[in-house]
Structure formats: structure tokens, C-alpha cells
Design a protein around this motif. Structure first.
Motif, mmCIF file in Angstrom:
data_model
loop_
_atom_site.group_PDB
_atom_site.id
_atom_site.type_symbol
_atom_site.label_atom_id
_atom_site.label_comp_id
_atom_site.label_asym_id
_atom_site.label_seq_id
_atom_site.Cartn_x
_atom_site.Cartn_y
_atom_site.Cartn_z
ATOM 1 N N UNK A 1 0.784 -1.233 0.000
ATOM 2 C CA UNK A 1 0.000 0.000 0.000
ATOM 3 C C UNK A 1 0.813 1.278 0.000
ATOM 4 N N UNK A 2 2.104 1.163 -0.206
ATOM 5 C CA UNK A 2 2.964 2.331 -0.425
ATOM 6 C C UNK A 2 2.787 3.448 0.604
ATOM 7 N N UNK A 3 2.825 3.109 1.903
ATOM 8 C CA UNK A 3 2.715 4.152 2.923
ATOM 9 C C UNK A 3 3.953 5.052 2.875
ATOM 10 N N UNK A 4 3.734 6.348 3.188
ATOM 11 C CA UNK A 4 4.842 7.324 3.139
ATOM 12 C C UNK A 4 5.090 7.848 4.540
ATOM 13 N N UNK B 1 5.791 13.420 -0.739
ATOM 14 C CA UNK B 1 4.467 12.990 -0.282
ATOM 15 C C UNK B 1 3.502 13.127 -1.451
ATOM 16 N N UNK B 2 2.598 12.179 -1.547
ATOM 17 C CA UNK B 2 1.597 12.241 -2.606
ATOM 18 C C UNK B 2 0.213 12.135 -2.001
ATOM 19 N N UNK B 3 -0.725 12.849 -2.622
ATOM 20 C CA UNK B 3 -2.120 12.698 -2.221
ATOM 21 C C UNK B 3 -2.903 12.180 -3.411
ATOM 22 N N UNK C 1 8.289 6.767 17.950
ATOM 23 C CA UNK C 1 7.734 5.957 16.860
ATOM 24 C C UNK C 1 7.883 6.665 15.523
ATOM 25 N N UNK C 2 7.435 5.964 14.500
ATOM 26 C CA UNK C 2 7.440 6.519 13.153
ATOM 27 C C UNK C 2 5.978 6.630 12.731
ATOM 28 N N UNK C 3 5.626 7.718 12.053
ATOM 29 C CA UNK C 3 4.241 7.896 11.595
ATOM 30 C C UNK C 3 4.218 7.847 10.073
ATOM 31 N N UNK C 4 3.336 6.995 9.539
ATOM 32 C CA UNK C 4 3.221 6.879 8.088
ATOM 33 C C UNK C 4 1.788 7.122 7.652
ATOM 34 N N UNK C 5 1.645 7.488 6.393
ATOM 35 C CA UNK C 5 0.302 7.742 5.869
ATOM 36 C C UNK C 5 0.241 7.272 4.416
ATOM 37 N N UNK C 6 -0.958 6.916 3.957
ATOM 38 C CA UNK C 6 -1.119 6.505 2.552
ATOM 39 C C UNK C 6 -1.744 7.643 1.754
ATOM 40 N N UNK C 7 -1.441 7.654 0.486
ATOM 41 C CA UNK C 7 -1.862 8.749 -0.388
ATOM 42 C C UNK C 7 -3.379 8.963 -0.335
ATOM 43 N N UNK C 8 -4.151 7.875 -0.262
ATOM 44 C CA UNK C 8 -5.607 8.018 -0.311
ATOM 45 C C UNK C 8 -6.188 8.597 0.990
ATOM 46 N N UNK C 9 -5.363 8.700 2.035
ATOM 47 C CA UNK C 9 -5.867 9.234 3.314
ATOM 48 C C UNK C 9 -5.557 10.718 3.497
ATOM 49 N N UNK C 10 -4.818 11.283 2.558
ATOM 50 C CA UNK C 10 -4.542 12.730 2.643
ATOM 51 C C UNK C 10 -5.644 13.456 1.853
ATOM 52 N N UNK C 11 -6.394 14.293 2.536
ATOM 53 C CA UNK C 11 -7.531 14.987 1.911
ATOM 54 C C UNK C 11 -7.271 16.482 1.764
#
Lengths: 343, 262
Positions: A236-239, A309-311, A266-276
Motif C-alpha cells: 500500500x505504499x505508505x509514506x 508525499x503524494x495525495x 515511533x514513526x508515523x506513516x500515511x497513505x496517499x488516499x488518506x490525505x484529503x
């Protein structure tokens, strides 16, 4: 068939550790995918299960209660689909599919009827008497599967079976293969480096990295609850959102995000589809590039955190490059994972 | 101007062909004329060919026998050797391959002398046809090994064998079901080369032969030395008739094997 692997490791001559001690249990009729980048040890593990490689001392491979650790490949009753298919060019399609049955010394009539059965299942009727060299890539792939399945193996092992095909065909054959494997109802292990393939075909996916299984679980579990940063990145290519964490607050260059729980260290990651894109959002970023991909726009964002980062943005229009936008990320969408396992 | 630049290569080619072909034609005609020194006007005859048959048919059969025996031995030694070399690529294999090819670099005479020095005192062996066979096998084996090896190296032998093993085939079944059929073009090209070379081999054989064991080329030398020219020429004709079809077949088989390699 139930497959139990205990303490499987492989050290190559020269000392390279291709596979660190690994345990794995696969239940009857289950399809498990070994997923990872090249050199992660997934093919080595598959070849050890097949009997094509010898594991280090101390390993134990059990098929349905029978210890096969010291059995040779030809007596293990496995079926294998190779990356190159390894079809015999000196035999016809029928000859290839019947070869395993011939090795079992079955009567001629039974060989014929079982070959016909598999040929029908794999929809190869029109090609049965052709030579291997006269087949397309997709047809060869089906012959390789039919050949492996005809002797009714205890377990089917597939080594990157779709990677020799071109992209358009690969998607179609992936779904076809998933369907066929379920029709056969066979226990199968499937090696791939493609997460879409693994998710589409397997019941459970074992993500491998540097000779180890990083996490094993259903595709949903791996996607929603990755155990390590590596799994989150690979599935899922988390960034990573690089910033400073103070208890349950993440300080980024473009603002402060609330975390669901204190996450120091810790480390925090997010996926492109969750950035609004959200005018009311708590953080801001600059739009760098916008790529229209039909179903969505892919937007490269700068100034929010270190690194790219990608959205993923759906809608009828998208912001222009150079614009400043405000963003929101739901706190439950943030993946908080231990640092240092990012391998 | 253009026609001149075009015709020069043609003329050179034709001259080269004539240079090679005229002696052959002359030799063939000499074997068929009644009296060579009186020329074609003396008439054509098959008498000399008949005489060659009477005097040297033993040589012809010995040569065919030797060539076939040589083929059998090179097949039994060469195909498994090529297979072993193909399956274990590495430094040791490269060195071994060079060793097998060594007899090609050594003059046949030297090879024959070495054989004579080593085994010449073994009476039964020295006077047997198998002594010549040893020489022929030494000389032809590299051609068989290389021919089979080049075809085996071009196919993904390891995967094919793993595929067969995963279907339950043991080592012997894999060799005969997978390795041999897929190496067949190489084996065929190698076999024709071995037979052709064995029939035509002179250097070694001339050193190793005994008065009772004359092969085709040794008999030819003998006929030129001690018979009238018409008989020797008729002998050449017989030799041609035997060797040319083999050469053509060899060309065809090598071209076929080459297609697989590419």
C-alpha cells in the motif's frame, strides 16, 4: 494438505544468509503468498519446500504429518510452476501435461482421461496437440499450471508465475489463476514481488524482507495493521511523515497533526488516499505537480514534511501546481509503527 | 565502370573455384579412362574402379567399421561428458573442456607416437583394430563434446531438469527424457562430424596401422605409391563417393544445431 515448516534457514557457501530461521504453518486448501523485493529470500524458501535446495541443519518440513525434510524433490509429490515455465520443448502440450502421470506409471487409459480432464479445466482443448513453441505466453502459463496439477500434487508451488507476461495480460491471468487455484482446491504457495498479485490471489500473505518474514496475515490485516514500517511501505505504499513527536502531537513543517495516542520514539506513516484536501484542514502544503490518472489525480505535495508525499485526489477538478492547499488526515488513518524496523 | 567493379569479384571467385575443381575433375576422369597418358581418346572404363574394389574393399569395410565403432564410443563418452560440463559451469569445467580438446592442437603424428610408445609393446592390442580406434576416439571426441555442449548451453537445462524432477523423474529418466531429446540436433551434428573425420583421418592412422589394417586413406596413399595412376585415381573416386554425402549431411546438421544455439 497441512504444511508445517520449522526452523527453515539457508546459508549459501561463502556465508551469505539467504534465509534466517523461519517457521510457517499453512492449512489445507489455503493459498499463501510469499511477497517481498528481490533478494528477500522468498524464492529460496519456496525452493526449500520443493526440495530443490537443502536447508541448513535443524530444519523440519512436514507434509500432513510426514517428515519430508530429507526427501528428494522427485519423491515429495509437489507440483511446481516455474518463472520460465520450464516446459519441455521436445514434447507436445499433451506430452508435457501427461509427463508426471507417466512417472507414476499409471495405465495409458487413465493418463489420457486425467490429461483430458486438466486440459478442459485449463481451457487448453484447442492447443492440446500443439508444440510448446507454437504457444503464446499466456497459453504456456496455463500449460505449466496444468502440467503441475495433473499428477494431483500435495501442494502447488508457484515461483513468480506471472512475471514473464506483459502487463496487460498479467492482470487478466492473475484473476484467472486465482479462480483456477480455488477450483482445484489445492494448498498453494505463491512467490511474487507484486503486492497486487499477492492480494488478488492469496488467502494470507507473508511479507518478507532480508531473509525474514516481517509479517503474515490476510491482505486486509497487512494493509490496515502493518506490523513494521517496511510492511506499510511495501503493502500500500505508505509514506513517512517526518517531524517531531511530542506525546500525541506530530509537529510537521506545515502544521501540527493530532495523533490517536502518544507516540514518542515511533514513526508515523500515511497513505496517499488518506490525505484529503480540506479548506478547514490543520496542516498546509504546496502543490508541486498534478497528474491526472482517469479515476483520480495524483498530487505531489511539498512543504508538509521531509521527503516526497503524494495525495490521491478524486473529484472533477484539482488544485494547480504552485497553489497552497490545506490538508486533513483522519487520525485513525495514521500508521504509528516502531522505528528502526524500516529496512 | 560499375560493371567492372562488379565483375572482378565474380572472376576471382570463378578462378578460385576452377583452381580447386579442375584437379578433382581431372582426377575423377583419370580414374575412368583406359589409359591416362593417351588421354580421353583411349576411352572410358570402370575397370579401374573394379580393381580398386578387388584390392581395397577390405580397407573400405574397415574404415566404415572403425567410423561406426568410433561413433558409438564418442556417443557413450561424449554426450554424458557434455551434459556434466553443461550442468556444472565453472572454472574446473572450462579446464576440463580444454583438456578434452587438447588432441586437436597436437599433431596426429605426435599423438600416434605417444600411443605407440605407451601401448606398442602390448602385442594383442597393437595389432588389433581397437588400437586405431583409440586414436580416432582421441581425435574426434572433442568434436562430439563441443557440438552437444553448445546446444545444451543454449537451453535452460537446469530449469527443464528441475521441472522434470518436480514431476517425479529421477536422474536417469531426466537424462533420457529431457536432456538427450533436447540435445539431439547437437548429437546429430557431432555424430556426422565424428564419422566424417574418422573415415578421412590419415595422420594418426598411418602411424598406427599394420599391413593387415589399412583404412581408406591409408589404402589411398598405398595405391598412389604402388599402383598405376588410373587405379589410384579410381580410388580417389571411390573415396569421394563415400565422403561427399557425409560432408553434405554434416553441413545440414550443423546448420540445424546452430539455429538452436542462436
Amino acid at each position: 494438505m497441512t504444511l508445517t515448516l520449522t526452523n527453515i534457514a539457508k546459508t549459501f557457501p561463502g556465508g551469505t544468509k539467504a534465509l534466517l530461521p523461519t517457521d510457517l504453518e499453512i492449512s489445507k486448501g489455503e493459498i499463501v503468498s510469499l511477497l517481498g523485493p528481490s533478494g528477500c529470500g522468498k524464492s529460496t524458501l519456496l525452493r526449500i519446500i520443493a526440495g530443490l535446495e537443502t536447508p541448513d541443519a535443524g530444519a523440519k518440513i512436514v507434509f500432513d504429518g510426514e517428515d519430508v525434510t530429507h526427501q528428494s524433490v522427485e519423491t515429495r509429490k509437489i507440483g511446481m510452476v516455474f518463472q520460465s515455465y520450464a516446459l519441455f520443448p521436445n514434447m507436445s502440450v499433451r506430452g508435457n501435461i501427461g509427463y508426471g502421470l507417466k512417472m507414476q506409471r499409471l495405465p495409458r487409459a487413465e493418463i489420457d482421461s486425467r490429461v483430458n480432464e486438466v486440459i478442459a479445466l485449463c481451457r487448453l482443448d484447442a492447443y492440446a496437440d500443439r508444440s510448446i513453441t507454437a504457444l503464446s505466453g499466456g497459453q504456456r502459463q496455463r500449460v505449466a499450471l496444468a502440467r503441475a496439477m495433473a499428477p494431483r500434487p500435495r501442494v502447488l508451488l508457484l515461483d513468480e508465475p506471472l512475471s514473464a507476461l506483459d502487463a496487460a495480460l498479467r492482470g487478466q491471468l492473475r484473476d484467472e489463476l486465482a479462480l483456477l487455484l480455488r477450483q482445484f482446491g489445492i494448498t498453494a504457495i505463491f512467490v511474487t514481488h507484486d503486492q497486487d498479485e499477492a492480494m488478488a490471489i492469496a488467502d494470507r500473505v507473508a511479507v518478507m524482507s532480508q531473509g525474514e518474514v516481517a509479517q503474515i496475515g490476510t491482505p486486509e490485516v497487512l494493509y490496515r495493521n502493518p506490523a513494521t514500517g517496511f510492511v506499510a511501505r511495501f503493502v500500500g505504499d505508505a509514506m513517512p511523515l517526518e517531524g517531531r513527536i511530542e506525546a500525541d502531537r506530530l509537529h510537521l513543517r506545515g502544521g501540527v497533526l493530532a495523533l490517536p495516542k502518544p507516540a514518542d520514539g515511533s514513526e508515523v506513516l500515511v497513505r496517499a488516499e488518506d490525505i484529503r484536501i480540506d479548506p478547514e484542514g490543520p496542516v498546509s502544503a504546496r502543490v508541486e505537480t498534478v497528474t491526472f490518472l482517469g479515476t483520480h489525480y495524483r498530487i505531489a505535495l511539498g512543504g508538509l514534511a521531509e521527503g516526497p508525499l503524494f495525495a490521491l485526489h478524486t473529484g472533477l477538478s484539482a488544485p494547480k501546481p504552485g497553489e497552497d492547499v490545506r490538508l486533513s488526515i483522519a487520525s485513525e488513518a495514521l500508521l504509528i509503527l516502531p522505528r528502526g524496523l524500516a529496512a | 565502370m560499375k560493371s567492372v567493379t562488379k565483375s572482378i569479384p565474380l572472376i576471382v571467385t570463378l578462378l578460385a573455384c576452377a583452381f580447386l575443381l579442375i584437379p578433382i575433375i581431372q582426377s575423377v576422369l583419370a580414374g575412368l579412362t583406359v589409359n591416362y597418358f593417351r588421354g580421353l581418346s583411349s576411352g572410358l572404363t570402370l575397370k579401374w574402379v573394379g580393381q580398386v574394389w578387388e584390392l581395397y574393399s577390405g580397407s573400405i569395410f574397415l574404415s566404415i567399421w572403425l567410423a561406426l565403432a568410433c561413433l558409438v564410443v564418442t556417443l557413450i563418452l561424449g554426450v554424458p561428458a557434455a551434459y556434466a560440463l553443461a550442468r556444472n559451469p565453472g572454472r574446473a569445467s572450462r579446464i576440463l573442456e580444454e583438456f578434452i580438446s587438447l588432441p586437436l592442437a597436437i599433431p596426429g603424428l605426435a599423438l600416434a607416437l605417444a600411443l605407440l610408445q605407451l601401448y606398442g609393446t602390448l602385442q594383442g592390442f597393437r595389432t588389433s583394430w581397437s588400437f586405431i580406434l583409440v586414436g580416432h576416439v582421441l581425435y574426434t571426441l572433442p568434436f562430439m563434446v563441443r557440438s552437444v555442449l553448445s546446444v545444451l548451453a543454449a537451453i535452460d537445462l537446469k530449469s527443464l531438469e528441475e521441472g522434470a524432477a518436480s514431476l517425479g523423474a529421477g536422474p536417469a529418466r531426466r537424462f533420457f527424457d529431457i536432456v538427450v531429446p533436447n540435445a539431439l540436433p547437437g548429437i546429430l551434428a557431432g555424430a556426422l562430424t565424428v564419422v566424417t573425420l574418422s573415415i578421412g583421418e590419415f595422420n594418426l592412422t598411418w602411424m598406427l596401422h599394420t599391413p593387415y589394417l589399412k583404412t581408406l586413406p591409408v589404402g589411398l596413399a598405398d595405391s598412389y605409391a604402388s599402383m598405376r595412376l588410373e587405379v589410384a585415381s579410381a580410388y580417389t573416386l571411390v573415396f569421394f563417393v563415400m565422403i561427399v554425402p557425409l560432408l553434405i549431411a554434416m553441413q545440414w546438421a550443423s546448420a540445424r544445431a546452430q539455429r538452436i544455439v542462436q
